[in-house]
Design an enzyme around this catalytic site. Structure first.
Site, mmCIF file in Angstrom:
data_model
loop_
_atom_site.group_PDB
_atom_site.id
_atom_site.type_symbol
_atom_site.label_atom_id
_atom_site.label_comp_id
_atom_site.label_asym_id
_atom_site.label_seq_id
_atom_site.Cartn_x
_atom_site.Cartn_y
_atom_site.Cartn_z
ATOM 1 N N HIS A 88 -8.206 19.164 -42.959
ATOM 2 C CA HIS A 88 -9.437 19.919 -42.746
ATOM 3 C C HIS A 88 -9.123 21.400 -42.514
ATOM 4 O O HIS A 88 -8.255 21.752 -41.723
ATOM 5 C CB HIS A 88 -10.164 19.353 -41.519
ATOM 6 N N CYS A 142 -16.307 24.451 -43.540
ATOM 7 C CA CYS A 142 -16.394 23.754 -42.256
ATOM 8 C C CYS A 142 -17.813 23.848 -41.690
ATOM 9 O O CYS A 142 -18.732 23.268 -42.245
ATOM 10 C CB CYS A 142 -15.370 24.304 -41.278
ATOM 11 N N ASP A 150 -8.701 14.258 -42.873
ATOM 12 C CA ASP A 150 -9.848 14.950 -42.305
ATOM 13 C C ASP A 150 -10.576 14.009 -41.350
ATOM 14 O O ASP A 150 -11.163 13.013 -41.775
ATOM 15 C CB ASP A 150 -10.790 15.411 -43.414
#
Length: 253
Positions: free
Chosen positions: A213, A135, A181
């Site tokens: 995600h 991330c 995502d």
């Protein structure tokens, strides 16, 4: 951008069970988690683990331990200097990303990554350095994938990467992407493919169906589909380093 800024989905997910086996040290004023391979106390290859917004917490530590189990000294610097998003705030829905993000821009984070690279290369004497970024950390894998800094990169569901940062990478880069995502969207993934082709560097993007995600570090391990995807994303990273960090051994998969 090659991936959008962190959003609400960055502050969601599941805490994993287990007891980290590494140790936290103060490295030049930065708390740093270090996981060492059992049978190689002086490795010539290492992985710098650049975290999501939760910083050094159990999920990241357990992943670092697994990289160490596969022969890689793994180092997690505290990118946020003690100001990471708390897991308790994630669980209660109180995480305030818009208020948090301005204090953690490249001017704040780059020096921590630079110091960690210097520590690994100069103090520990590591000759080849890989980096994983989850991330938030994915941006900094791209920013530091340059000669003399990071040799080989891997990122799972990256956030906040610009087209310029991705286009400037000077080493092999592997990406694990989620089907769902809002940050690394289908369009941005395709744009990233076009950018990576132009870099003339080895690259790979694996797309995992049925996950969102954060799956590679914060999956719900009670869900077989998420558990499988998380494990395969880890295997992807290890295989990439085994291939591109010369002399690496086979993964314990």
């Amino acid at each position: 951008m090659a991936s959008n800024p962190p959003a609400a989905c960055c502050a969601s997910g599941f805490k994993h069970e287990g007891s980290p086996l590494g140790e936290i040290k103060d490295i030049n004023g930065v708390n740093t988690y270090i996981a060492s391979p059992k049978d190689n106390k002086n490795p010539d290859k290492a992985i710098i683990f650049l975290t999501d917004i939760f910083g050094i917490f159990s999920n990241a530590q357990l992943l670092a331990d697994e990289f160490a189990n596969n022969g890689y000294l793994t180092v997690i610097p505290d990118l946020f200097q003690g100001d990471q998003i708390k897991v308790s705030d994630m669980e209660s829905g109180k995480a305030d990303l818009p208020a948090w993000l301005p204090n953690h821009q490249t001017a704040n984070v780059d020096p921590v990554v630079e110091a960690t690279v210097k520590y690994v290369r100069e103090t520990l004497g590591v000759k080849q350095v890989g980096a994983v970024g989850y991330c938030f950390g994915g941006k900094y894998v791209c920013r530091f994938l340059k000669p003399g800094q990071i040799d080989v990169g891997y990122s799972a569901h990256p956030s906040f990467v610009t087209h310029e940062e991705l286009g400037a990478v000077k080493g092999p880069l592997s990406i694990a992407a989620a089907e769902v995502d809002q940050i690394f969207t289908t369009q941005l993934r395709h744009e990233s493919e076009d950018i990576l082709i132009k870099t003339a560097q080895p690259w790979q993007i694996n797309l995992f169906s049925g996950v969102s995600h954060g799956f590679a570090v914060r999956a719900d391990l009670k869900d077989p589909k998420q558990k499988w995807a998380k494990e395969q994303a880890f295997c992807q990273a290890v295989a990439w380093f085994n291939e591109h960090l010369s002399g690496a051994g086979k993964a314990n998969l």
